[in-house]
Write a protein that holds these residues in place. Structure first.
Motif, PDB file in Angstrom:
ATOM      1  N   LEU A  30       0.824  -1.205   0.000  1.00 22.25           N
ATOM      2  CA  LEU A  30       0.000   0.000   0.000  1.00 22.25           C
ATOM      3  C   LEU A  30       0.863   1.262   0.000  1.00 22.25           C
ATOM      4  O   LEU A  30       0.586   2.233  -0.697  1.00 22.25           O
ATOM      5  N   THR A  31       1.932   1.237   0.792  1.00 19.19           N
ATOM      6  CA  THR A  31       2.785   2.413   0.944  1.00 19.19           C
ATOM      7  C   THR A  31       3.581   2.709  -0.327  1.00 19.19           C
ATOM      8  O   THR A  31       3.644   3.848  -0.797  1.00 19.19           O
ATOM      9  N   TYR A  32       4.188   1.670  -0.907  1.00 15.01           N
ATOM     10  CA  TYR A  32       5.117   1.894  -2.011  1.00 15.01           C
ATOM     11  C   TYR A  32       4.443   1.887  -3.387  1.00 15.01           C
ATOM     12  O   TYR A  32       4.883   2.608  -4.286  1.00 15.01           O
ATOM     13  N   LEU A  33       3.386   1.096  -3.559  1.00 14.66           N
ATOM     14  CA  LEU A  33       2.777   0.965  -4.880  1.00 14.66           C
ATOM     15  C   LEU A  33       1.477   1.753  -5.027  1.00 14.66           C
ATOM     16  O   LEU A  33       1.208   2.317  -6.090  1.00 14.66           O
ATOM     17  N   TYR A  34       0.656   1.791  -3.975  1.00 17.11           N
ATOM     18  CA  TYR A  34      -0.649   2.439  -4.091  1.00 17.11           C
ATOM     19  C   TYR A  34      -0.639   3.913  -3.663  1.00 17.11           C
ATOM     20  O   TYR A  34      -1.383   4.714  -4.215  1.00 17.11           O
ATOM     21  N   GLN A  35       0.174   4.245  -2.684  1.00 15.76           N
ATOM     22  CA  GLN A  35       0.169   5.621  -2.175  1.00 15.76           C
ATOM     23  C   GLN A  35       0.499   6.658  -3.254  1.00 15.76           C
ATOM     24  O   GLN A  35      -0.131   7.730  -3.291  1.00 15.76           O
ATOM     25  N   PRO A  36       1.445   6.394  -4.195  1.00 17.17           N
ATOM     26  CA  PRO A  36       1.673   7.388  -5.259  1.00 17.17           C
ATOM     27  C   PRO A  36       0.455   7.608  -6.153  1.00 17.17           C
ATOM     28  O   PRO A  36       0.321   8.662  -6.761  1.00 17.17           O
ATOM     29  N   LEU A  37      -0.441   6.620  -6.231  1.00 14.02           N
ATOM     30  CA  LEU A  37      -1.618   6.743  -7.085  1.00 14.02           C
ATOM     31  C   LEU A  37      -2.747   7.498  -6.402  1.00 14.02           C
ATOM     32  O   LEU A  37      -3.442   8.294  -7.025  1.00 14.02           O
ATOM     33  N   MET A  38      -2.945   7.244  -5.108  1.00 18.40           N
ATOM     34  CA  MET A  38      -4.127   7.780  -4.414  1.00 18.40           C
ATOM     35  C   MET A  38      -3.853   9.061  -3.636  1.00 18.40           C
ATOM     36  O   MET A  38      -4.782   9.807  -3.318  1.00 18.40           O
ATOM     37  N   GLY A  39      -2.596   9.336  -3.278  1.00 23.04           N
ATOM     38  CA  GLY A  39      -2.285  10.520  -2.486  1.00 23.04           C
ATOM     39  C   GLY A  39      -2.259  10.217  -0.994  1.00 23.04           C
ATOM     40  O   GLY A  39      -2.731   9.164  -0.533  1.00 23.04           O
ATOM     41  N   ALA A  41      -3.812  11.689   1.570  1.00 21.89           N
ATOM     42  CA  ALA A  41      -5.073  11.733   2.309  1.00 21.89           C
ATOM     43  C   ALA A  41      -5.814  10.404   2.206  1.00 21.89           C
ATOM     44  O   ALA A  41      -6.311   9.867   3.210  1.00 21.89           O
ATOM     45  N   ALA A  42      -5.905   9.853   0.992  1.00 17.36           N
ATOM     46  CA  ALA A  42      -6.571   8.565   0.807  1.00 17.36           C
ATOM     47  C   ALA A  42      -5.797   7.452   1.497  1.00 17.36           C
ATOM     48  O   ALA A  42      -6.385   6.513   2.065  1.00 17.36           O
ATOM     49  N   TYR A  43      -4.471   7.542   1.460  1.00 16.74           N
ATOM     50  CA  TYR A  43      -3.633   6.550   2.149  1.00 16.74           C
ATOM     51  C   TYR A  43      -3.907   6.563   3.659  1.00 16.74           C
ATOM     52  O   TYR A  43      -4.079   5.515   4.296  1.00 16.74           O
ATOM     53  N   SER A  44      -3.984   7.744   4.245  1.00 14.61           N
ATOM     54  CA  SER A  44      -4.265   7.863   5.674  1.00 14.61           C
ATOM     55  C   SER A  44      -5.668   7.367   6.011  1.00 14.61           C
ATOM     56  O   SER A  44      -5.890   6.731   7.043  1.00 14.61           O
ATOM     57  N   LEU A  45      -6.630   7.641   5.115  1.00 12.87           N
ATOM     58  CA  LEU A  45      -7.995   7.183   5.352  1.00 12.87           C
ATOM     59  C   LEU A  45      -8.057   5.657   5.374  1.00 12.87           C
ATOM     60  O   LEU A  45      -8.721   5.069   6.236  1.00 12.87           O
ATOM     61  N   TYR A  46      -7.367   5.008   4.439  1.00  7.97           N
ATOM     62  CA  TYR A  46      -7.382   3.540   4.405  1.00  7.97           C
ATOM     63  C   TYR A  46      -6.776   2.961   5.680  1.00  7.97           C
ATOM     64  O   TYR A  46      -7.320   2.020   6.276  1.00  7.97           O
ATOM     65  N   LEU A  47      -5.647   3.512   6.105  1.00  4.73           N
ATOM     66  CA  LEU A  47      -5.015   3.010   7.323  1.00  4.73           C
ATOM     67  C   LEU A  47      -5.909   3.230   8.542  1.00  4.73           C
ATOM     68  O   LEU A  47      -5.969   2.383   9.449  1.00  4.73           O
ATOM     69  N   LEU A  48      -6.616   4.350   8.579  1.00  5.96           N
ATOM     70  CA  LEU A  48      -7.505   4.621   9.704  1.00  5.96           C
ATOM     71  C   LEU A  48      -8.691   3.657   9.697  1.00  5.96           C
ATOM     72  O   LEU A  48      -9.073   3.119  10.749  1.00  5.96           O
ATOM     73  N   LEU A  49      -9.276   3.423   8.518  1.00  6.26           N
ATOM     74  CA  LEU A  49     -10.365   2.453   8.430  1.00  6.26           C
ATOM     75  C   LEU A  49      -9.880   1.056   8.808  1.00  6.26           C
ATOM     76  O   LEU A  49     -10.630   0.262   9.389  1.00  6.26           O
ATOM     77  N   TYR A 107     -10.670  -4.163   1.223  1.00  5.74           N
ATOM     78  CA  TYR A 107     -10.034  -5.218   0.436  1.00  5.74           C
ATOM     79  C   TYR A 107      -8.517  -5.023   0.501  1.00  5.74           C
ATOM     80  O   TYR A 107      -8.023  -3.893   0.545  1.00  5.74           O
ATOM     81  N   ALA A 108      -7.819  -6.125   0.512  1.00  5.53           N
ATOM     82  CA  ALA A 108      -6.363  -6.068   0.524  1.00  5.53           C
ATOM     83  C   ALA A 108      -5.855  -5.573  -0.829  1.00  5.53           C
ATOM     84  O   ALA A 108      -6.485  -5.817  -1.865  1.00  5.53           O
ATOM     85  N   PRO A 109      -4.734  -4.865  -0.846  1.00  4.58           N
ATOM     86  CA  PRO A 109      -4.166  -4.447  -2.136  1.00  4.58           C
ATOM     87  C   PRO A 109      -3.716  -5.647  -2.952  1.00  4.58           C
ATOM     88  O   PRO A 109      -3.490  -6.736  -2.409  1.00  4.58           O
TER      89      PRO A 109
END
Length: 453
Positions: A30-39, A41-49, A107-109
């Protein structure tokens, strides 16, 4: 993103559930592959959920998320739709007399091998981080299995070599074992966006490949870039012969490989043209019913949206207002087309008209377009007529909200002071002997001072 305030309210409740097991390795992906795509804020929201799913499944207000993330409501909504687009969450809505509640299913990445073989995800990552960082990430997540050779012998023991299981229980397992097997069996469903064949039903793929039979590019390469090539067809309205010509001109003669970025630049430089879309000339009963509530101008706009490819439509729209289509706007439409969320490309033209002409925004932005597109998908918009009805419904709600707020405001009544009213007479006050003597004394003092000067 004013639409966010109609799609989400801080008082709306939410609960979090999980569809996959999440591990520390998923956090790395999530950190290395998805975070550049979503930004971020969205990364923090997923981790919080992710942390919220361990709590008791009772609805909490969205104001909790706003406070913990220290963001505003539009940012929260934008982050949520980015997670939805990437297949990381699915959102379900329930409306009761008590209010509205959203269920977020996590869902898992994708595993790295699935991520890098997905054309959409790998292309977005490449555009986000650049070639150098992309190569570093590939090396970071590449597996290194043992290469079997003649001098390398495997000495691993099997399961039954180490563990001994009761053969009678194995042949007739207890009922609880069968129940557990049934409960933990997961359906093999996919969560990532896939190519919608309806959006490219008018493109003859075998005929297109036949036009390139004598070229240097291989059939394997064409199949590898299948989604991207069909996206260019739908986005720019290119037929099989035109796209084949552009592909021929974009082949690297030193490697005999298709240069996809060069192909995109070449197509973007070509003059726009009127192109047939996938919409048929016949009108369904559903569309006829939807058209009844539309004005003549709305129906004319729908007709034009069916005749023009998205880039052509946006170009003419911007030219009417004295502007031009920017590179970022082309990427916005390309990403929307590559996700294949709308089977009919004319819906994207209605969306562009809504953003540019109705909302008076100077350019298409990724976040705003994603917000509108997600809202239309949640309302099952599958035709341009339905898209027009969605625009009108949004404004009816907005006008109703304005009237409600205006009616709730208390009326201020201006009151005039007594002296400003007509026929005012100053009240007569009785002067006592003491007050009269005091006044005469002060006047005598003032006169004495004046004489002394």
């Amino acid at each position: 993103m004013q639409d966010a305030f109609f799609k989400l309210n801080p008082r709306d409740g939410f609960v979090v559930t999980d569809a996959n097991y999440l591990s520390d390795f998923d956090r790395q992906v999530l950190t290395y592959l998805y975070q550049p795509l979503m930004g971020t804020a969205a990364y923090s929201l997923y981790l919080l959920l992710w942390t919220q799913q361990t709590l008791v499944q009772t609805a909490q207000p969205h104001s909790t998320l706003l406070a913990l993330l220290n963001i505003d409501l539009p940012t929260l909504y934008e982050s949520r739709i980015h997670l939805e687009a990437l297949g990381l969450i699915k959102t379900y809505q329930q409306v009761t007399a008590a209010g509205r509640t959203f269920t977020y299913e996590l869902y898992a990445p994708q595993a790295p091998n699935a991520f890098f073989t997905d054309d959409l995800l790998s292309l977005l990552l490449y555009e986000a981080v650049g070639e150098t960082r992309f190569e570093q990430l590939k090396a970071q997540f590449r597996l290194h299995p043992v290469k079997v050779s003649a001098d390398l012998e495997e000495v691993s023991l099997s399961f039954l070599d180490v563990f001994h299981v009761n053969s009678q229980l194995l042949s007739q397992p207890p009922a609880t074992i069968a129940e557990a097997k049934s409960e933990f069996k997961t359906p093999g469903t996919t969560t990532q966006p896939q190519l919608d064949e309806r959006a490219t039903a008018d493109f003859d793929w075998p005929f297109f490949k036949q036009q390139l039979h004598a070229s240097f590019v291989s059939v394997r390469q064409l199949d590898h870039y299948h989604d991207q090539l069909l996206t260019l067809h739908a986005l720019y309205g290119l037929n099989e012969l035109e796209l084949a010509q552009y592909v021929n001109e974009s082949v690297d003669i030193t490697t005999n490989k298709l240069d996809l970025p060069a192909l995109k630049r070449l197509v973007a430089r070509q003059p726009t043209k009127v192109a047939p879309t996938t919409a048929t000339a016949t009108t369904t009963e559903t569309n006829v019913a939807a058209t009844k509530d539309l004005s003549q101008n709305d129906q004319q706009l729908i007709t034009i949206s069916r005749q023009l490819a998205p880039i052509t439509f946006l170009t003419q729209l911007k030219q009417q207002q004295g502007g031009y289509v920017t590179d970022s706007e082309q990427r916005v439409l390309e990403r929307l087309m590559s996700r294949h969320v709308f089977a009919d490309a004319s819906i994207i033209n209605i969306l562009s008209h809504y953003v540019i002409s109705v909302r008076k925004m100077p350019t298409l932005t990724q976040a705003y377009v994603d917000g509108v597109a997600n809202g239309w998908l949640q309302h099952n918009v599958t035709t341009p007529e339905a898209a027009m009805q969605e625009v009108k419904s949004f404004y009816r709600q907005k006008q109703a909200l304005k009237r409600t707020n205006r009616n709730k405001q208390p009326l201020r009544k201006e009151t005039l002071p007594d002296w400003a009213k007509d026929g005012y007479q100053a009240p007569k006050q009785k002067v006592t002997a003491e007050q009269r003597a005091a006044v005469q004394k002060r006047l005598a003092a003032l006169q004495a001072n004046k004489d002394g000067e």
